[in-house]
Design a protein around this motif. Structure first.
Motif, PDB file in Angstrom:
ATOM      1  N   MET A   1       0.845  -1.178   0.000  1.00 29.00           N
ATOM      2  CA  MET A   1       0.000   0.000   0.000  1.00 29.00           C
ATOM      3  C   MET A   1       0.893   1.244   0.000  1.00 29.00           C
ATOM      4  N   LEU A   2       1.373   1.620  -1.166  1.00 27.89           N
ATOM      5  CA  LEU A   2       2.315   2.722  -1.286  1.00 27.89           C
ATOM      6  C   LEU A   2       1.591   4.024  -1.629  1.00 27.89           C
ATOM      7  N   ILE A   3       1.839   5.043  -0.811  1.00 27.65           N
ATOM      8  CA  ILE A   3       1.253   6.365  -1.046  1.00 27.65           C
ATOM      9  C   ILE A   3       2.378   7.393  -1.082  1.00 27.65           C
ATOM     10  N   LEU A   4       2.408   8.170  -2.147  1.00 31.50           N
ATOM     11  CA  LEU A   4       3.351   9.280  -2.254  1.00 31.50           C
ATOM     12  C   LEU A   4       2.690  10.513  -1.672  1.00 31.50           C
ATOM     13  N   GLN A   5       3.398  11.241  -0.812  1.00 33.54           N
ATOM     14  CA  GLN A   5       2.817  12.357  -0.072  1.00 33.54           C
ATOM     15  C   GLN A   5       3.559  13.660  -0.360  1.00 33.54           C
ATOM     16  N   ILE A   6       2.790  14.713  -0.582  1.00 33.86           N
ATOM     17  CA  ILE A   6       3.339  16.013  -0.952  1.00 33.86           C
ATOM     18  C   ILE A   6       2.858  17.062   0.042  1.00 33.86           C
ATOM     19  N   GLU A   7       3.795  17.808   0.598  1.00 30.05           N
ATOM     20  CA  GLU A   7       3.480  18.859   1.574  1.00 30.05           C
ATOM     21  C   GLU A   7       4.115  20.176   1.132  1.00 30.05           C
ATOM     22  N   THR A   8       3.273  21.143   0.757  1.00 35.00           N
ATOM     23  CA  THR A   8       3.785  22.445   0.294  1.00 35.00           C
ATOM     24  C   THR A   8       2.971  23.605   0.858  1.00 35.00           C
ATOM     25  N   ALA A   9       2.293  23.403   1.979  1.00 33.68           N
ATOM     26  CA  ALA A   9       1.404  24.431   2.520  1.00 33.68           C
ATOM     27  C   ALA A   9       2.152  25.602   3.154  1.00 33.68           C
ATOM     28  N   THR A  10       3.418  25.389   3.494  1.00 33.08           N
ATOM     29  CA  THR A  10       4.222  26.433   4.136  1.00 33.08           C
ATOM     30  C   THR A  10       5.525  26.596   3.349  1.00 33.08           C
ATOM     31  N   ALA A  11       6.502  27.231   3.966  1.00 40.84           N
ATOM     32  CA  ALA A  11       7.805  27.393   3.317  1.00 40.84           C
ATOM     33  C   ALA A  11       8.511  26.060   3.126  1.00 40.84           C
ATOM     34  N   VAL A  12       8.118  25.052   3.891  1.00 39.86           N
ATOM     35  CA  VAL A  12       8.731  23.733   3.772  1.00 39.86           C
ATOM     36  C   VAL A  12       8.209  23.035   2.521  1.00 39.86           C
ATOM     37  N   CYS A  13       9.127  22.526   1.739  1.00 38.79           N
ATOM     38  CA  CYS A  13       8.783  21.686   0.588  1.00 38.79           C
ATOM     39  C   CYS A  13       9.174  20.262   0.968  1.00 38.79           C
ATOM     40  N   SER A  14       8.201  19.364   1.029  1.00 41.28           N
ATOM     41  CA  SER A  14       8.464  18.038   1.575  1.00 41.28           C
ATOM     42  C   SER A  14       7.745  16.961   0.784  1.00 41.28           C
ATOM     43  N   VAL A  15       8.418  15.836   0.631  1.00 40.19           N
ATOM     44  CA  VAL A  15       7.850  14.676  -0.057  1.00 40.19           C
ATOM     45  C   VAL A  15       8.156  13.432   0.780  1.00 40.19           C
ATOM     46  N   ALA A  16       7.188  12.527   0.856  1.00 38.55           N
ATOM     47  CA  ALA A  16       7.388  11.286   1.610  1.00 38.55           C
ATOM     48  C   ALA A  16       6.757  10.127   0.861  1.00 38.55           C
ATOM     49  N   LEU A  17       7.249   8.944   1.154  1.00 42.13           N
ATOM     50  CA  LEU A  17       6.651   7.712   0.652  1.00 42.13           C
ATOM     51  C   LEU A  17       6.300   6.859   1.863  1.00 42.13           C
ATOM     52  N   SER A  18       5.053   6.363   1.901  1.00 41.23           N
ATOM     53  CA  SER A  18       4.628   5.539   3.030  1.00 41.23           C
ATOM     54  C   SER A  18       4.065   4.210   2.543  1.00 41.23           C
ATOM     55  N   ASP A  19       4.103   3.238   3.427  1.00 43.14           N
ATOM     56  CA  ASP A  19       3.548   1.916   3.141  1.00 43.14           C
ATOM     57  C   ASP A  19       2.609   1.555   4.285  1.00 43.14           C
ATOM     58  N   ALA A  20       1.311   1.459   3.997  1.00 46.61           N
ATOM     59  CA  ALA A  20       0.288   1.102   4.986  1.00 46.61           C
ATOM     60  C   ALA A  20       0.359   1.997   6.223  1.00 46.61           C
ATOM     61  N   GLY A  21       0.552   3.290   5.994  1.00 44.59           N
ATOM     62  CA  GLY A  21       0.541   4.256   7.090  1.00 44.59           C
ATOM     63  C   GLY A  21       1.870   4.480   7.780  1.00 44.59           C
ATOM     64  N   LYS A  22       2.900   3.796   7.354  1.00 48.41           N
ATOM     65  CA  LYS A  22       4.233   3.961   7.953  1.00 48.41           C
ATOM     66  C   LYS A  22       5.166   4.630   6.943  1.00 48.41           C
ATOM     67  N   THR A  23       5.836   5.672   7.367  1.00 48.97           N
ATOM     68  CA  THR A  23       6.746   6.382   6.471  1.00 48.97           C
ATOM     69  C   THR A  23       7.974   5.531   6.165  1.00 48.97           C
ATOM     70  N   ILE A  24       8.233   5.368   4.886  1.00 52.28           N
ATOM     71  CA  ILE A  24       9.442   4.660   4.455  1.00 52.28           C
ATOM     72  C   ILE A  24      10.610   5.631   4.360  1.00 52.28           C
ATOM     73  N   HIS A  25      10.322   6.795   3.770  1.00 49.24           N
ATOM     74  CA  HIS A  25      11.386   7.779   3.551  1.00 49.24           C
ATOM     75  C   HIS A  25      10.738   9.132   3.317  1.00 49.24           C
ATOM     76  N   HIS A  26      11.375  10.174   3.797  1.00 48.58           N
ATOM     77  CA  HIS A  26      10.872  11.514   3.507  1.00 48.58           C
ATOM     78  C   HIS A  26      12.031  12.498   3.420  1.00 48.58           C
ATOM     79  N   ILE A  27      11.827  13.561   2.656  1.00 53.34           N
ATOM     80  CA  ILE A  27      12.829  14.615   2.506  1.00 53.34           C
ATOM     81  C   ILE A  27      12.126  15.957   2.705  1.00 53.34           C
TER      82      ILE A  27
END
Length: 229
Positions: A1-27
Motif C-alpha cells: 500500500m504505497l502512497i506518495l505524499q506532498i506537503e507544500t502548505a508552508t515554506a517547507v517543501c516536503s515529499v514522503a513515501l509511506s507503506d500502509a501508514g508507515k513512512t518509508i522515507h521523507h525529505i
C-alpha cells in the motif's frame, strides 16, 4: 500500500513515501520559494532512494491547506498531474490536522486537558489555526485569527495549551510568562505527518475528484505590491 505524499502548505517543501501508514522515507527542504523548482526533483529523489517506481503507487496524498497560496497551488497541481498520469486516487489532508498529527506523533503521553493549536503563518500577527484535544478530536474548526496578548484569557484553568508550527514561533515572547501556554519553536510541516491520515483515508475510500479538486486557501490571494519604483 504505497502512497506518495506532498506537503507544500508552508515554506517547507516536503515529499514522503509511506507503506500502509508507515513512512518509508521523507525529505524536507525548509527554504522559502523553492516549491516550483524543487518539488519534482524531490519526488524523483524519494522514489529513487527507496528503489520504488511511480507505477507501484496506490495513491497520491497532498496537504490541501490552509497555507501559502502559491505553495498549495504548486503542490496540488503536481499531485493532480501524477494522479491523472498514473490513474490512481487523490487524497487531500487538512494541513492543520496533519501538523497536529505530527506533534502528537512525538508526544503520545499528552494529558486529556491539553489543547493543541497548530499554527500556520499568515503574516504579521495573523495565523491559520484550529484547536484539537490530545486525541486529535477537532474542538474549534479552522479559521484565520489575529493573536493578541489576551487571546487565551478565556481558557479554563484546567487546560494547558500548546502552540506549534511556523505561525507559533512569533508568539514565544508574548506568552513566555503564562504557565498554561507552551510555544514549541521550530516545529515545522513535513510530508511524514501525512502517512497515517492518508492511509486511513485510503481505507475509507475518501478520495477527491481529480478534475475538480481545489486547495483550501481559506483566504483570497492578495498580491503584495512591489516597493520598487
Amino acid at each position: 500500500m504505497l502512497i506518495l505524499q506532498i506537503e507544500t502548505a508552508t515554506a517547507v517543501c516536503s515529499v514522503a513515501l509511506s507503506d500502509a501508514g508507515k513512512t518509508i522515507h521523507h525529505i524536507d527542504i525548509d527554504e522559502p520559494n523553492v516549491h516550483a523548482s524543487k518539488l519534482t526533483r524531490l519526488v524523483e529523489k524519494v522514489m529513487a532512494e527507496t528503489e520504488s517506481s511511480l507505477s507501484s503507487l496506490d495513491a497520491i496524498a497532498v496537504s490541501k491547506g490552509p497555507g501559502s497560496y502559491t505553495g498549495l497551488r504548486i503542490g496540488v497541481s503536481s499531485a493532480k498531474g501524477l494522479c491523472y498520469g498514473l490513474e490512481i486516487p487523490l487524497i487531500a489532508i487538512d494541513s492543520l490536522y496533519s501538523l497536529a498529527h505530527g506533534y502528537q506523533k512525538f508526544h503520545r503521553s499528552l494529558s486529556p486537558e491539553t489543547l493543541l493549536y497548530p499554527m500556520i503563518d499568515a503574516r504579521r500577527r495573523e495565523v491559520y489555526t484550529a484547536v484539537y484535544d490530545s486525541s486529535l478530536t477537532l474542538k474549534v474548526p479552522t479559521r484565520a485569527e489575529v493573536i493578541g496578548d489576551d487571546f487565551f484569557n478565556d481558557i479554563s484553568e484546567t487546560n494547558s495549551v500548546v502552540l506549534f508550527g511556523d505561525g507559533a514561533d512569533k508568539f514565544s515572547d508574548i506568552f513566555s510568562s503564562k504557565d498554561q501556554i507552551s510555544v514549541v519553536n521550530g516545529f515545522r510541516q513535513s510530508a511524514d505527518y501525512l502517512s497515517e491520515p492518508a492511509f486511513q483515508a485510503f481505507e475509507q475510500s475518501d478520495f477527491e475528484d481529480v478534475a475538480y479538486f481545489e486547495p483550501f486557501y481559506l483566504k483570497d490571494f492578495v498580491p503584495l505590491k512591489s516597493k520598487k519604483k
